[in-house]
Write an enzyme that holds these catalytic residues in place. Structure first.
Site, short mmCIF file in Angstrom:
data_model
loop_
_atom_site.label_atom_id
_atom_site.label_comp_id
_atom_site.label_asym_id
_atom_site.label_seq_id
_atom_site.Cartn_x
_atom_site.Cartn_y
_atom_site.Cartn_z
N CYS A 1 0.94 -1.15 0.05
CA CYS A 1 0.09 -0.12 0.10
C CYS A 1 1.15 1.25 -0.16
O CYS A 1 1.31 1.49 -0.98
CB CYS A 1 -0.74 -0.17 1.19
SG CYS A 1 -2.51 0.95 0.94
N HIS B 1 -3.45 -4.92 0.50
CA HIS B 1 -2.91 -5.47 1.47
C HIS B 1 -2.99 -7.12 1.69
O HIS B 1 -3.86 -7.60 2.43
CB HIS B 1 -3.52 -4.94 3.00
CG HIS B 1 -3.57 -3.61 3.12
ND1 HIS B 1 -2.37 -3.42 3.96
CD2 HIS B 1 -4.05 -2.51 2.85
CE1 HIS B 1 -2.39 -1.81 4.14
NE2 HIS B 1 -3.32 -1.39 3.23
N GLU C 1 -1.44 -9.15 3.30
CA GLU C 1 -1.29 -9.74 4.60
C GLU C 1 -2.49 -10.03 5.34
O GLU C 1 -2.72 -11.05 6.29
CB GLU C 1 -0.23 -8.87 5.63
CG GLU C 1 -0.97 -7.54 5.88
CD GLU C 1 -1.11 -6.23 5.09
OE1 GLU C 1 -0.81 -6.58 3.82
OE2 GLU C 1 -1.14 -5.06 5.35
#
Ligand code: GLN
Length: 537
Positions: free
Chosen positions: A381, A506, A508
């Protein structure tokens, strides 16, 4: 069979790991094939976590459906490997908001609106809505905060009332501290916690007790005695090497079978294949063959909770590379002050997401260092936006390139405000949020990492890559590796001939123990390669 309830209440203090306990119970039931889902209650008056500072509250977790929720949802998803939804997050803000709306609509005409029964009924109806929509075997309600807090008191009253009609099991998570000098596990604080719980009208069916070491026999006896339960219902939750071990630790204590009996669930046997798969991951986690060190250059590095998902993604992707990933947390402002020397020993650099100007130039220096020294780089990001800015400045010669988030008047706004964000004045829930599909470019590292043309990842940002600069950056060698399906927004960029990937998403947030984020797996893999060549030279 009607849905059964488990309610988890914490005593004494926060930070005992209610989220991990909830997730571990969910996982234990999942090993048996029961459909168990969580509901999390948070007492704050914010509508959701979206406007909270990660320093105060840890990471804001984002769901596919755009919900900005408590980081415990990240723990649930990482354990269960299932997507959660925002209706499972009930906050004080949501409850008060809907009560006030109802009052204004005249739904309570003639009555004075009260905490009991109006707010408590509202809480119960939110829980029942989830039950009716999903019809799960079990709902596990995690009550945020601690018994005795004003913030969650009406919610505790609501679950007490719920349990009058429904079959519910209450679990008290407590703590037995050990004084170093005396060396004895103390139960007095837990006893006071039981008293508060009983005062609230709740008798726990199980007590789960955190402690540094395994609970001693006489600690268990005392905890049982003062909570009116038998010794076997006191469950040990002493420190483990990894939170992912907790479901196994519960099973070793027979907690799974006792809970299933207590809930009077239809009897099933455990799925050994699922269980063995989980155990195999943990076996690698405890004894990996290799090791790498990755630097995370961010601005909340003092508080690891702010980057919980990144931390966990490295655990998951480390396991699939049979590698221990050591994370070195680096404050971006330290690089601004002292330069990039601290990056020298690293096998990879990651710049995570973030907001605001502090530390930006340090992050850009770290990216430049990685590019010039061929250190594998992953930008998430903000880390992708700055990767584009660095490239524009140092490769394309646009020395003033910037994101308009940091310099409104920059001559070269490489990162600009999204069209959809220009007329937004309300800040809560208005970013580009949630799940977005992305089309990957064949032949790129990103494409081979995902091994898929269309992928979907979660988002949370206001700014985007400025397409007016796309051609120039591409001409100078930057590779666009993924865009939204209509090619309108850039989602992935790459450096050529070395591992450097930036993503507007994102990844993750979707990494799970049983299904690690592909781009993290590829990143750790290239960090391993880099560390091998580095050691050879
Ligand atoms: N601040 C940037 C934006 O809003 C990046 C956000 C992020 O990293 N999550 O676009």
């Amino acid at each position: 069979m009607p849905t059964k309830y488990v309610v988890i209440l914490g005593s004494l203090m926060s930070g005992l790991g209610k989220g991990v306990v909830t997730a571990s119970i969910l996982k234990t039931l999942d090993f048996y094939g029961y459909n168990a889902i969580p509901i999390k209650f948070d007492g704050y008056l914010n509508y959701d976590c979206g406007t909270m500072n990660p320093y105060r509250h840890g990471e804001v977790f984002v769901l596919d459906d755009k919900g900005e929720v408590d980081m415990d949802f990240g723990i649930y998803e990482r354990f269960l490997n299932k997507n959660m939804t925002s209706d499972l997050s009930i906050t004080g803000g949501k409850l008060f908001g809907s009560i006030i709306n109802k009052e204004r609509r005249g739904e309570f005409l003639g009555t004075d609106v009260q905490i009991i029964p109006h707010l408590t009924n509202e809480a119960i109806s939110k829980i029942k809505e989830v039950e009716e929509k999903r019809k799960p075997d079990v709902i596990i309600i995690e009550v945020g905060g601690t018994v005795g807090d004003i913030e969650n008191s009406y919610f505790i009253e609501a679950v007490r009332q719920l349990a009058i009609k429904e079959s519910a099991v209450f679990i008290n998570l407590t703590y037995a501290p050990k004084m170093d000098v005396v060396g004895e596990q103390k139960t007095k604080p837990a006893q006071l916690g039981f008293r508060m719980l009983l005062q609230a009208g709740i008798q726990p069916n199980f007590v789960i007790c955190r402690s540094k070491d395994l609970l001693k026999k006489n600690t268990i006896e005392k905890l049982a005695l003062f909570s009116n339960i038998s010794d076997d219902k006191v469950i040990d939750d002493s420190d483990l090497n990894s939170m992912y071990l907790l479901p196994l630790h519960f099973i070793n204590q027979n907690f799974d079978k006792m809970l299933i009996n207590e809930l009077k669930l239809e009897q099933k046997s455990i799925d050994n294949k699922k269980l063995d798969n989980w155990k195999e991951k943990l076996r690698i986690l405890e004894k990996p063959d290799k090791e790498v060190t990755i630097g995370v250059v961010g601005k909340y590095t003092e508080l690891k909770d702010a980057y919980a998902s990144i931390n966990e993604s490295f655990v998951h992707s480390g396991i699939s590379n049979n590698t221990k990933v050591n994370i070195k947390w680096i404050e971006a402002t330290d690089i601004e002050e002292k330069g990039t020397d601290t990056l020298k020993e690293l096998d990879g650099v990651l710049v995570p997401g973030g907001f605001g100007k502090r530390g930006i130039e340090g992050m850009i220096q770290a990216i430049k260092y990685s590019r010039e020294n061929k250190v594998p780089y992953l930008g998430i990001c903000l880390g992708m936006q700055l990767m584009a800015v660095e490239y524009a400045r140092n490769v394309c010669g646009l020395s003033e390139a910037n994101s308009i988030e940091f310099n409104k008047n920059t001559k070269n706004p490489i990162i600009t405000l999204m069209e959809s964000q220009k007329n937004i004045y309300n800040l809560g829930g208005t970013m580009r949020l949630g799940e977005w599909r992305c089309l990957l470019t064949q032949g790129t590292k990103t494409h081979s990492a995902y091994n898929n043309k269309i992928i979907s990842e979660r988002h949370r940002h206001r700014y985007e890559f400025n397409n007016e600069y796309r051609k120039l950056l591409e001409e100078h060698g930057l590779q666009v590796a993924g865009t939204t399906e209509d090619n309108g927004l850039i989602e992935f960029i790459e450096w050529k001939d070395q591992f450097g990937v930036g993503t507007q998403a994102h990844p993750e947030l979707k990494s799970r123990l049983e299904e690690p984020a592909p781009i993290f797996v590829a990143f750790v893999n290239s960090a391993l390669e880099f560390s091998t060549t580095k050691n050879k030279n």
